[in-house]
Design a protein around this motif. Structure first.
Motif, mmCIF file in Angstrom:
data_model
loop_
_atom_site.group_PDB
_atom_site.id
_atom_site.type_symbol
_atom_site.label_atom_id
_atom_site.label_comp_id
_atom_site.label_asym_id
_atom_site.label_seq_id
_atom_site.Cartn_x
_atom_site.Cartn_y
_atom_site.Cartn_z
ATOM 1 N N ASP A 1 -8.780 0.853 9.459
ATOM 2 C CA ASP A 1 -8.896 -0.128 8.384
ATOM 3 C C ASP A 1 -9.464 0.505 7.100
ATOM 4 O O ASP A 1 -10.674 0.704 6.981
ATOM 5 C CB ASP A 1 -9.772 -1.314 8.820
ATOM 6 N N PHE A 2 -8.575 0.784 6.160
ATOM 7 C CA PHE A 2 -9.000 1.421 4.900
ATOM 8 C C PHE A 2 -10.204 0.691 4.302
ATOM 9 O O PHE A 2 -10.199 -0.528 4.176
ATOM 10 C CB PHE A 2 -7.873 1.372 3.858
ATOM 11 N N ALA B 1 12.476 -0.911 12.509
ATOM 12 C CA ALA B 1 11.103 -1.002 13.017
ATOM 13 C C ALA B 1 11.059 -1.380 14.492
ATOM 14 O O ALA B 1 11.978 -2.005 15.016
ATOM 15 C CB ALA B 1 10.341 -2.045 12.207
ATOM 16 N N VAL B 2 9.954 -1.011 15.132
ATOM 17 C CA VAL B 2 9.611 -1.592 16.432
ATOM 18 C C VAL B 2 8.686 -2.763 16.109
ATOM 19 O O VAL B 2 7.612 -2.564 15.521
ATOM 20 C CB VAL B 2 8.896 -0.557 17.331
ATOM 21 N N ILE C 1 5.726 -13.466 9.466
ATOM 22 C CA ILE C 1 6.837 -12.741 8.834
ATOM 23 C C ILE C 1 7.810 -12.328 9.927
ATOM 24 O O ILE C 1 7.423 -12.168 11.092
ATOM 25 C CB ILE C 1 6.398 -11.489 8.021
ATOM 26 N N PRO D 1 3.260 -3.097 19.043
ATOM 27 C CA PRO D 1 4.135 -2.159 18.339
ATOM 28 C C PRO D 1 3.391 -0.947 17.755
ATOM 29 O O PRO D 1 3.855 0.181 17.883
ATOM 30 C CB PRO D 1 4.754 -3.017 17.230
ATOM 31 N N ILE E 1 10.440 -3.865 8.879
ATOM 32 C CA ILE E 1 11.300 -4.918 9.428
ATOM 33 C C ILE E 1 12.258 -5.456 8.362
ATOM 34 O O ILE E 1 13.206 -6.147 8.669
ATOM 35 C CB ILE E 1 10.471 -6.063 10.043
ATOM 36 N N PHE E 2 11.975 -5.132 7.093
ATOM 37 C CA PHE E 2 12.883 -5.514 6.005
ATOM 38 C C PHE E 2 13.693 -4.297 5.570
ATOM 39 O O PHE E 2 13.210 -3.168 5.658
ATOM 40 C CB PHE E 2 12.095 -6.085 4.819
ATOM 41 N N TRP F 1 9.246 3.068 8.303
ATOM 42 C CA TRP F 1 9.940 2.003 9.016
ATOM 43 C C TRP F 1 9.470 0.674 8.447
ATOM 44 O O TRP F 1 8.312 0.526 8.049
ATOM 45 C CB TRP F 1 9.565 2.011 10.498
ATOM 46 N N THR G 1 -1.385 -6.195 9.636
ATOM 47 C CA THR G 1 -2.447 -6.254 10.643
ATOM 48 C C THR G 1 -1.977 -7.064 11.849
ATOM 49 O O THR G 1 -1.573 -8.222 11.707
ATOM 50 C CB THR G 1 -3.702 -6.924 10.037
ATOM 51 N N VAL H 1 0.838 -1.203 0.000
ATOM 52 C CA VAL H 1 0.000 0.000 0.000
ATOM 53 C C VAL H 1 0.874 1.254 0.000
ATOM 54 O O VAL H 1 0.673 2.169 -0.804
ATOM 55 C CB VAL H 1 -0.954 0.012 1.223
ATOM 56 N N GLY I 1 1.342 -0.719 8.152
ATOM 57 C CA GLY I 1 2.002 -1.969 8.532
ATOM 58 C C GLY I 1 1.019 -3.124 8.521
ATOM 59 O O GLY I 1 -0.202 -2.934 8.370
ATOM 60 N N ARG J 1 1.617 -9.986 0.595
ATOM 61 C CA ARG J 1 2.105 -10.237 1.967
ATOM 62 C C ARG J 1 0.998 -10.020 2.993
ATOM 63 O O ARG J 1 0.919 -10.697 4.005
ATOM 64 C CB ARG J 1 3.299 -9.328 2.256
ATOM 65 N N VAL K 1 2.588 -9.907 15.014
ATOM 66 C CA VAL K 1 2.460 -10.215 13.585
ATOM 67 C C VAL K 1 3.233 -11.503 13.357
ATOM 68 O O VAL K 1 4.451 -11.547 13.491
ATOM 69 C CB VAL K 1 3.024 -9.081 12.697
HETATM 70 N N1 LIG Z 1 -6.755 -2.351 0.185
HETATM 71 C C1 LIG Z 1 -5.787 -2.618 0.977
HETATM 72 O O1 LIG Z 1 -4.743 -2.907 0.532
HETATM 73 C C2 LIG Z 1 -6.015 -2.523 2.449
HETATM 74 C C3 LIG Z 1 -7.303 -2.236 2.913
HETATM 75 C C4 LIG Z 1 -7.500 -2.133 4.276
HETATM 76 C C5 LIG Z 1 -6.454 -2.307 5.143
HETATM 77 N N2 LIG Z 1 -5.218 -2.614 4.664
HETATM 78 C C6 LIG Z 1 -4.170 -2.832 5.625
HETATM 79 O O2 LIG Z 1 -3.067 -2.021 5.322
HETATM 80 C C7 LIG Z 1 -1.899 -2.679 5.809
HETATM 81 C C8 LIG Z 1 -0.840 -2.692 4.712
HETATM 82 O O3 LIG Z 1 -1.269 -3.515 3.643
HETATM 83 P P1 LIG Z 1 -0.223 -3.972 2.542
HETATM 84 O O4 LIG Z 1 -0.982 -4.677 1.489
HETATM 85 O O5 LIG Z 1 0.655 -2.855 2.187
HETATM 86 O O6 LIG Z 1 0.620 -5.061 3.360
HETATM 87 P P2 LIG Z 1 2.160 -5.460 3.158
HETATM 88 O O7 LIG Z 1 2.312 -6.753 3.864
HETATM 89 O O8 LIG Z 1 2.568 -5.359 1.738
HETATM 90 O O9 LIG Z 1 2.945 -4.305 3.935
HETATM 91 C C9 LIG Z 1 2.977 -4.220 5.319
HETATM 92 C C10 LIG Z 1 4.411 -3.983 5.718
HETATM 93 O O10 LIG Z 1 4.426 -3.739 7.134
HETATM 94 C C11 LIG Z 1 5.637 -4.269 7.620
HETATM 95 N N3 LIG Z 1 5.508 -4.352 9.061
HETATM 96 C C12 LIG Z 1 4.867 -5.261 9.824
HETATM 97 N N4 LIG Z 1 4.965 -4.942 11.134
HETATM 98 C C13 LIG Z 1 5.676 -3.800 11.187
HETATM 99 C C14 LIG Z 1 6.107 -2.985 12.259
HETATM 100 N N5 LIG Z 1 5.814 -3.287 13.524
HETATM 101 N N6 LIG Z 1 6.820 -1.872 11.967
HETATM 102 C C15 LIG Z 1 7.123 -1.540 10.678
HETATM 103 N N7 LIG Z 1 6.752 -2.305 9.627
HETATM 104 C C16 LIG Z 1 6.028 -3.409 9.889
HETATM 105 C C17 LIG Z 1 5.811 -5.567 6.882
HETATM 106 O O11 LIG Z 1 7.130 -6.000 6.883
HETATM 107 C C18 LIG Z 1 5.334 -5.178 5.484
HETATM 108 O O12 LIG Z 1 6.401 -4.778 4.639
HETATM 109 C C19 LIG Z 1 -2.321 -4.071 6.261
HETATM 110 O O13 LIG Z 1 -2.503 -4.071 7.669
HETATM 111 C C20 LIG Z 1 -3.631 -4.242 5.586
HETATM 112 O O14 LIG Z 1 -4.492 -5.138 6.255
HETATM 113 C C21 LIG Z 1 -4.979 -2.722 3.332
#
Ligand SMILES: NC(=O)c1ccc[n+]([C@@H]2O[C@H](COP(=O)([O-])OP(=O)(O)OC[C@H]3O[C@@H](n4cnc5c(N)ncnc54)[C@H](O)[C@@H]3O)[C@@H](O)[C@H]2O)c1
Length: 439
Positions: free
Chosen positions: A246-247, A121-122, A131, A202, A86-87, A84, A173, A26, A171, A281, A128
């Motif tokens: 939650d978008f 990252a924290v 990963i 976190p 974790i990768f 931030w 969920t 996102v 980040g 992911r 989570v």
């Molecule tokens: N349409 C959508 O894509 C949508 C809609 C609603 C909610 N969301 C929420 O948005 C969030 C992001 O979605 P995404 O598709 O980009 O997921 P993604 O898995 O591609 O990206 C999330 C990133 O967060 C990182 N992460 C996890 N814990 C962390 C922490 N404590 N600190 C820093 N980084 C951390 C992960 O390593 C990962 O790179 C998710 O929680 C998802 O449920 C997405």
């Protein structure tokens, strides 16, 4: 409705720092899209702040400015991004992995995305699962980690000459958990940070760091973060806006379009079955039952709150609502969501509706991230603090004042959003009564 004095809004001068925990699908789609728009490669499709308008006064007045010309929003070229993860992957590498953009789009924004290297990252693998990565802060208590995040933010601001910031959680969920004793007051929360209380997630540490520094915080995921008395107290003390959570993108977006329509026509419903396949992911993390439960809660609450079965028992009391999410790697970010809706009409005759939405999760989410950061910055400059219910439009589980049920109907949410903008600028609120046209 008569107009009032406009609210004093500080100008959007200088650079606006966008701080993002989670440099994943996102956030890289959002940043890459903004960079593409800045370069004239694309238009900001899906963004209300960039394309939307707001009607002012009577329908006969012919005053319908663009929202961005009506309220003082930061411009896209004032935005600076940091985050931030974790990768260690740069935002460019993360975008390549996310497989949202076509190669020609990736190449066009390679330079700005490559410059974004996630800060450490924290992270807590209890929150989570599935990963794990090397780019994490390991030293000290949870309070030390909050302080380290604040130091990151100070350095980011200094390095980029940023005057204001907004933080938005993109980040993964986190697992489902309920507010505990440690979330009840700010004092208890701070003691818990020092004592490494396991109930502090976190995301809550990031939110604490942001709010302490007077930075608005938006939650794009369904997990428990600022929706606790402790962090609400901090947001009010520091005069900072917060919103979540939650978008509202794919399937739930469809639900909030359709369900108010059925209810408006007093059509009954006895079943709504939603299932999804996705392979990014996010989908992998949601395979974990704890994270799925967090998501399920926000997805399920929507229909109940729109249809109000207690008020309309003959239409909705037997509604069976189920939501499934299945991780299916071949699909990547290109999710498919199926809905089967069982409704009934006059004399109880049953009908069915099927939806097959071949959507792109991050393409739907990115413009919401843009609008949210711009509106949160506006709210902050307008002196608004605490929960920003007028931004419910963007969320599956809108935060509200304690004891207030959320408004899920997207058109009521949009009206509320636009009326809030009118209110900020001292314009008449629009009630849609319209009797004056027939006097
Ligand atoms: N349409 C959508 O894509 C949508 C809609 C609603 C909610 N969301 C929420 O948005 C969030 C992001 O979605 P995404 O598709 O980009 O997921 P993604 O898995 O591609 O990206 C999330 C990133 O967060 C990182 N992460 C996890 N814990 C962390 C922490 N404590 N600190 C820093 N980084 C951390 C992960 O390593 C990962 O790179 C998710 O929680 C998802 O449920 C997405």
């Amino acid at each position: 409705m008569s107009s009032t004095e406009p609210i004093r809004i500080a100008p959007a001068d200088g650079k606006l720092g966008i701080l993002i925990p989670g440099i994943g699908a996102v956030s890289t789609t959002f940043i890459g899209g903004v960079e593409a728009i800045k370069r004239g490669i694309s238009a900001p499709i899906g963004s209300l702040t960039q394309l939307g308008t707001v009607r002012l006064g009577k329908r006969t007045d012919d005053r319908t400015p663009k929202i961005q010309d009506f309220v003082p929003l930061a411009k896209l070229d004032q935005l600076v991004f940091g985050g931030w993860d974790i990768f260690e992957d740069t935002a460019y590498e993360a975008a390549v992995n996310a497989r949202v953009f076509e190669p020609h789009h990736l190449e066009a924004v390679k330079e700005p995305l490559s410059a974004i290297r996630p800060m450490k990252a924290v992270f807590d693998p209890e929150y989570v699962k599935r990963i794990n990565g090397p780019n994490v802060k390991t030293e000290g208590s949870k309070m030390d980690k909050a302080n380290a995040l604040m130091e990151d933010i100070r350095q980011f601001k200094a390095a980029h000459g940023v005057s204001r910031c907004v933080m938005i959680w993109c980040g993964s969920t986190e697992v489902f958990h309920k507010p505990a004793a440690v979330h009840q007051t700010l004092a208890a929360f701070e003691a818990g940070l020092h004592a490494n209380d396991p109930d502090i997630a976190p995301s809550q540490i990031y939110a604490y760091a942001a709010l302490q520094m007077g930075i608005p915080y938006a939650n794009g995921a369904p997990n428990l973060t600022t929706d606790t008395p402790a962090l609400l107290e901090l947001a009010r003390d520091k005069n900072v806006p917060i919103c979540g959570k939650d978008f509202k993108t794919g399937q739930t977006f469809m639900k909030t379009l359709l369900a108010p329509g059925f209810k408006a026509r007093m059509l009954g419903m006895n079943g709504w079955f939603s299932t999804n396949i996705l392979g990014n992911r996010d989908g992998e993390v949601l395979e974990d039952p704890g994270s799925f439960k967090t998501k399920e809660e926000t997805k399920l609450s929507v229909l109940d709150q729109i249809l109000q079965p207690k008020l309309y028992p003959e239409l909705y009391k037997d509604l069976y609502h189920a939501v499934r999410i299945n991780y299916y790697p071949p699909r990547g970010d290109a999710k498919e969501g199926w809905d089967n809706i069982d409704i009934f009409g006059w004399m109880g005759y049953p009908m069915q509706i099927k939806i097959d939405f071949l959507c792109r999760d991050s393409i739907l989410a990115a413009p919401l991230v843009l609008d949210l950061v711009l509106f949160m910055d506006l709210a902050h400059r307008a002196g608004m603090r605490g929960i920003q219910e007028w931004l419910s439009f963007y969320f599956k589980a809108p935060m509200t004042a304690p004891g207030l049920y959320p408004e899920h109907d997207i058109f009521i949410q949009l009206m509320k959003l636009k009326n809030t903008l009118r209110y900020m600028q001292g314009e008449q609120l629009i009630t849609h009564l319209g009797l004056e046209y027939y006097d």
